[in-house]
Design a protein around this motif. Structure first.
Motif, mmCIF file in Angstrom:
data_model
loop_
_atom_site.group_PDB
_atom_site.id
_atom_site.type_symbol
_atom_site.label_atom_id
_atom_site.label_comp_id
_atom_site.label_asym_id
_atom_site.label_seq_id
_atom_site.Cartn_x
_atom_site.Cartn_y
_atom_site.Cartn_z
ATOM 1 N N PRO A 184 0.810 -1.220 0.000
ATOM 2 C CA PRO A 184 0.000 0.000 0.000
ATOM 3 C C PRO A 184 0.845 1.271 0.000
ATOM 4 C CG PRO A 184 -0.910 -1.565 1.555
ATOM 5 C CD PRO A 184 0.415 -2.122 1.082
ATOM 6 N N GLU A 185 0.471 2.181 -0.890
ATOM 7 C CA GLU A 185 1.070 3.502 -1.034
ATOM 8 C C GLU A 185 2.511 3.491 -1.547
ATOM 9 O OE1 GLU A 185 0.157 6.277 2.121
ATOM 10 O OE2 GLU A 185 -1.561 5.043 2.725
ATOM 11 N N VAL A 226 -1.311 -1.052 -3.994
ATOM 12 C CA VAL A 226 -2.512 -1.046 -3.151
ATOM 13 C C VAL A 226 -2.500 -2.220 -2.162
ATOM 14 C CG1 VAL A 226 -3.971 0.199 -4.790
ATOM 15 C CG2 VAL A 226 -3.899 -2.292 -4.874
ATOM 16 N N ARG A 253 -8.344 2.093 -0.197
ATOM 17 C CA ARG A 253 -7.055 1.833 -0.852
ATOM 18 C C ARG A 253 -7.043 2.394 -2.269
ATOM 19 N NH1 ARG A 253 -4.211 -3.781 0.949
ATOM 20 N NH2 ARG A 253 -4.636 -3.603 3.173
ATOM 21 N N PHE A 254 -8.150 2.226 -2.994
ATOM 22 C CA PHE A 254 -8.223 2.758 -4.358
ATOM 23 C C PHE A 254 -8.282 4.284 -4.336
ATOM 24 C CE2 PHE A 254 -10.359 -1.480 -5.146
ATOM 25 C CZ PHE A 254 -9.221 -2.064 -5.668
ATOM 26 N N THR A 268 -7.022 6.225 -2.047
ATOM 27 C CA THR A 268 -5.669 6.664 -1.694
ATOM 28 C C THR A 268 -4.749 6.583 -2.908
ATOM 29 O OG1 THR A 268 -5.961 5.977 0.600
ATOM 30 C CG2 THR A 268 -3.693 6.200 -0.178
ATOM 31 N N ALA A 269 -4.863 5.518 -3.677
ATOM 32 C CA ALA A 269 -4.048 5.385 -4.890
ATOM 33 C C ALA A 269 -4.319 6.551 -5.845
ATOM 34 C CB ALA A 269 -4.339 4.055 -5.584
#
Length: 124
Positions: free
Chosen positions: A35-36, A62, A77-78, A80-81
């Protein structure tokens, strides 16, 4: 994501011709998709990715989506992406982008696109 990267880029005829010269192999190998995690590289002037010229390529991690049990966390998560993409665009003064969303088991692509777009708008 790492497997897709390996198949799509490092094992391609374009890579054998040296079109990915701007990014060290070690850096590509270290991208795990957590993630990130971000990997920005410059594929080279001859690389087109099959759809047109690409001056920069940004990979956004992600994480392992199989570990996510709550839909809200998955959507975040999406989102944030998308925000990370917007931030990189701002930082690098990029005004035109294309986002490739992979096929994901059990998740409608339209839902993924919706949340990435939301993140892009919130992060811009």
């Amino acid at each position: 994501v790492k497997m897709a990267l390996g198949n799509a880029f490092t094992n391609s005829p374009r890579a054998e011709r040296g079109d990915l010269h701007a990014t060290p192999q070690a850096e590509i190998d270290e991208f795990s998709g957590k993630p990130e995690q971000l990997l920005l590289f410059y594929p080279g002037k001859n690389w087109t990715g099959g759809t047109g010229k690409c001056r920069r390529l940004l990979l956004v991690g992600v994480g392992d989506l199989a570990e996510v049990s709550e839909p809200g966390e998955l959507y975040e998560r999406f989102r944030t992406a998308g925000g990370l993409i917007a931030g990189q665009c701002r930082k690098n003064k990029v005004t035109d982008i294309a986002v490739r969303v992979p096929e994901l088991d059990g998740i409608k692509k339209s839902v993924v696109v919706e949340y990435i777009t939301e993140g892009l708008l919130l992060g811009s």
